[in-house]
Design an enzyme around this catalytic site. Sequence first.
Site, short mmCIF file in Angstrom:
data_model
loop_
_atom_site.label_atom_id
_atom_site.label_comp_id
_atom_site.label_asym_id
_atom_site.label_seq_id
_atom_site.Cartn_x
_atom_site.Cartn_y
_atom_site.Cartn_z
N TYR A 138 -7.94 13.37 0.58
CA TYR A 138 -6.92 12.78 1.43
C TYR A 138 -5.65 12.67 0.61
CZ TYR A 138 -4.99 9.30 4.69
OH TYR A 138 -4.22 8.61 5.60
N THR A 425 -4.98 -1.87 -4.80
CA THR A 425 -3.83 -0.96 -4.62
C THR A 425 -4.10 0.09 -3.55
OG1 THR A 425 -3.35 -1.27 -6.97
CG2 THR A 425 -2.27 0.58 -5.88
N GLU A 427 -5.70 2.00 -0.22
CA GLU A 427 -5.83 1.53 1.17
C GLU A 427 -4.76 0.47 1.47
OE1 GLU A 427 -7.92 2.43 3.63
OE2 GLU A 427 -8.96 3.92 2.43
N ASP A 429 -1.22 -1.39 -0.73
CA ASP A 429 -0.94 -2.38 -1.78
C ASP A 429 -1.05 -3.78 -1.16
OD1 ASP A 429 0.71 -3.21 -4.38
OD2 ASP A 429 1.63 -4.18 -2.64
C1 LIG Z 1 -7.71 4.46 -8.03
C2 LIG Z 1 -6.75 4.91 -6.98
C3 LIG Z 1 -7.18 5.81 -6.01
C4 LIG Z 1 -6.28 6.30 -5.06
N1 LIG Z 1 -6.71 7.23 -4.15
C5 LIG Z 1 -5.80 7.79 -3.29
C6 LIG Z 1 -6.19 8.84 -2.39
O1 LIG Z 1 -7.35 9.23 -2.32
N2 LIG Z 1 -5.23 9.40 -1.61
C7 LIG Z 1 -3.93 8.99 -1.65
O2 LIG Z 1 -3.10 9.55 -0.92
N3 LIG Z 1 -3.53 7.98 -2.47
C8 LIG Z 1 -4.44 7.38 -3.29
N4 LIG Z 1 -4.04 6.36 -4.14
C9 LIG Z 1 -2.67 5.92 -4.11
C10 LIG Z 1 -2.51 4.56 -3.45
O3 LIG Z 1 -2.77 4.65 -2.08
C11 LIG Z 1 -1.10 4.03 -3.74
O4 LIG Z 1 -0.99 3.87 -5.14
C12 LIG Z 1 -0.87 2.72 -3.01
O5 LIG Z 1 -0.68 2.94 -1.63
C13 LIG Z 1 0.32 1.93 -3.56
O6 LIG Z 1 1.46 2.70 -3.50
P1 LIG Z 1 2.42 2.91 -4.77
O7 LIG Z 1 1.59 3.42 -5.89
O8 LIG Z 1 3.55 3.71 -4.28
O9 LIG Z 1 2.91 1.47 -5.15
P2 LIG Z 1 4.39 0.94 -4.99
O10 LIG Z 1 4.71 0.83 -3.55
O11 LIG Z 1 5.32 1.71 -5.84
O12 LIG Z 1 4.19 -0.51 -5.57
C14 LIG Z 1 4.69 -0.97 -6.84
C15 LIG Z 1 5.01 -2.47 -6.72
O13 LIG Z 1 6.11 -2.65 -5.84
C16 LIG Z 1 5.80 -3.58 -4.83
N5 LIG Z 1 6.51 -3.20 -3.60
C17 LIG Z 1 6.67 -1.93 -3.10
N6 LIG Z 1 7.37 -1.97 -1.96
C18 LIG Z 1 7.64 -3.27 -1.70
C19 LIG Z 1 8.30 -3.98 -0.64
N7 LIG Z 1 8.80 -3.34 0.42
N8 LIG Z 1 8.39 -5.33 -0.71
C20 LIG Z 1 7.85 -5.99 -1.75
N9 LIG Z 1 7.20 -5.39 -2.78
C21 LIG Z 1 7.10 -4.06 -2.75
C22 LIG Z 1 4.28 -3.51 -4.67
O14 LIG Z 1 3.76 -4.72 -4.14
C23 LIG Z 1 3.84 -3.28 -6.11
O15 LIG Z 1 3.77 -4.52 -6.78
C24 LIG Z 1 -4.94 5.85 -5.06
C25 LIG Z 1 -4.53 4.90 -6.02
C26 LIG Z 1 -5.41 4.43 -6.97
C27 LIG Z 1 -4.95 3.45 -7.99
#
Ligand SMILES: Cc1cc2nc3c(=O)[nH]c(=O)nc-3n(C[C@H](O)[C@H](O)[C@H](O)COP(=O)(O)OP(=O)(O)OC[C@H]3O[C@@H](n4cnc5c(N)ncnc54)[C@H](O)[C@@H]3O)c2cc1C
Length: 667
Positions: A138, A425, A427, A429
């Site tokens: 995915y 994180t 499914e 954050d």
């Molecule tokens: C082990 C693991 C497995 C994963 N597997 C998959 C997978 O199979 N497929 C896939 O597509 N993805 C996958 N992911 C990715 C995961 O879905 C994302 O990392 C997650 O949705 C968080 O997004 P981000 O990394 O962009 O965090 P960010 O959005 O960059 O978050 C960073 C920080 O900013 C804060 N923040 C961001 N926006 C806001 C806002 N509007 N207001 C306040 N605070 C905010 C957050 O709370 C967090 O503290 C995986 C991640 C991990 C760690």
Amino acid sequence: MQDGNGLDHLAGERAMAQFDLQAMKVYLAGGQREYEISTKMAQLVANDPVFSKEDRVRLARKDLYKNSLRKAGHAWKTILEKGLSEVEGLKLRHFVDEPTYTDLHWGMFIPAIKGQGTEEQQHKWLPLAYKMAIIGCYAQTELGHGSNVQGLETTATFDPTTDEFIMHSPTVTSTKWWPGGLGKASTHALVYARLITDKKDHGIHAFIAPIRSLEDHTPLPNVTVGDIGVKFGNGGYNTMDNGFLRFDHVRIPRENMLMRLATVTKDGKYVRSNKPRQLGYGAMVFVRQGIVIDASIYLSRAVTIAVRYSAVRRQFGNKDEPGELQVIQYRTQQSRLFPLLATAYAYRAVGFWMKSLYADVMKRLNDNDFSTLPEVHACTAGLKSITTSVTADGIEECRKLCGGHGFLCASGLPELYAAYVPACTYEGDNTILLLQVARFLLKTLSQVSKVRPVGTAAYLGNIKQLSTQNCKVSQGHDWLNTSVLLEAFEARSARQAAAVALRLAKGSGSEAEFQENTPELVESARAHCQLILVSKFIEQLQTGTPEGIRKQLEVLCYTYAFSQLIDNAGDFLATGYVTGNQIALAKEELKHMFDKIRPNAVALVDAFDHTDDYLGSALGRYDGDVYTHLYKGAFKESLNDTVVVDGYEEYLKPVLTQNLWAPHSKL
Ligand SMILES: Cc1cc2nc3c(=O)[nH]c(=O)nc-3n(C[C@H](O)[C@H](O)[C@H](O)COP(=O)(O)OP(=O)(O)OC[C@H]3O[C@@H](n4cnc5c(N)ncnc54)[C@H](O)[C@@H]3O)c2cc1C
């Protein structure tokens, strides 16, 4: 289950139990049939040496991953050979207890095709996926964007001359990054990309992109794909090949866009279907129900280890009793441990309730009734957020509760934490999810005079009463009333939400003001979710709990509610609903609950029915023979393969013999 000496070091603890252990096991499994399947699958895995977890934390990444591929393949072979049902197969993979590519294949790739593919597309892809002739992942998150899905940069540009989409990664930040199973195993990726037809950007849509050859598994032309690197902790989530993926103008057939909700015609016209978007909500509730049950399972594993070890471990003593005291006797240990035990039970009860919520949602979707969906969306988002955060913190707390030995991988706790913590994180954050809940609460409050709130938000319909009446508790036992407790949680949540809504209503309504108030919004969302957890635990308790376990469940329910009340005393006091004295009375009641849990503590964790194999912990062994197994475990350490360590001659001896600058020195 006893040790080699036939001794059960915890037999005395077990003899104190005051409830029907077998009935509790069946309750926690979700019923007799589920209990039998669980027991059978747990044994099947424990008795199969291929599934051994023995060396997992010591293996180098390549070996760890290869072994994980072996286990996943062997699990699939076992499922086919034994003709296991879907439920049994799921349980078997659960007990193999190792994050791997099949989690995403079965858990995300297949459900996404079911939810977003047309019947024709399902007919084409699902049979291949079901027999694992293709392996899917995915691929949504990119290097530059995760939470903000609308910010994704990968493009899928339609070329009507060839009837194909051109998949492209235009920037470094558009590289797909994180998808599990993508790194090394998947043959296909469900790619989320910006759909462009006739130079118009139609936003994010899903596409099935073949990425590896079905002949020899090499990446297809112009596809760059690999693993993103080692992750937190030994073992843990490192069995998963989270991957990166780039496309350089890769062509896929038009039919590979999932077209249940929108279509691109042969001549490049973008057509939205008249199917409601909410059809996917059923799958979302189902996934989140699984997350809440998983939270309970992970927390119960940590708590089982910490409770059993706390009953074995003795430190200090007092002049009134001979010998040293079991650390589980200390009030501070109880006040950190027993609320977590109660939380694991609470999450199990709430998970059961979510099962009925799922059935209700599916029925409503069938009847085209979408009225409860916003509330269901907010409720399940919030429960995912709270239960995963509390569980991750709870596992770490259990590690500390085991003192120094908790820090050893042999305790099972470091790896459990490393494998679980990303649930905060993926499914969604957890903070972003709470902000979604907060937006729902604001909207509900703004319409409360016209639209009666439903489901878990129904209490907001009583906002006037909840804002004016205060808590009537005057003696400790007044708290032993579920209506009194519920009203306290409702009043606190309603008042917190109303306070922040009022502050925002007084402003200009700008996004900047909303941002300024997000800490309070997140707090009010948390209060709302804590109310849901407490109220659903109570509700589950009141609906058909077997006699032999009801009393214990009641104690756990009060323990859970009181500890939530006390941990959040600042919020409760700030709303003015309770007084400092009423909080102090609740603290006293909580101590009485600890006294009731104490003789049952070991049996209450036995009821989770985790096998020694599944727990993988010297501290949490059923027989309590902790020290023998910690000691034996040290001899499995590779540093002890030789009595004189490799490196002594080159690097240690010159130090000891004062030969640092000798001509032959390698230093
Ligand atoms: C082990 C693991 C497995 C994963 N597997 C998959 C997978 O199979 N497929 C896939 O597509 N993805 C996958 N992911 C990715 C995961 O879905 C994302 O990392 C997650 O949705 C968080 O997004 P981000 O990394 O962009 O965090 P960010 O959005 O960059 O978050 C960073 C920080 O900013 C804060 N923040 C961001 N926006 C806001 C806002 N509007 N207001 C306040 N605070 C905010 C957050 O709370 C967090 O503290 C995986 C991640 C991990 C760690």
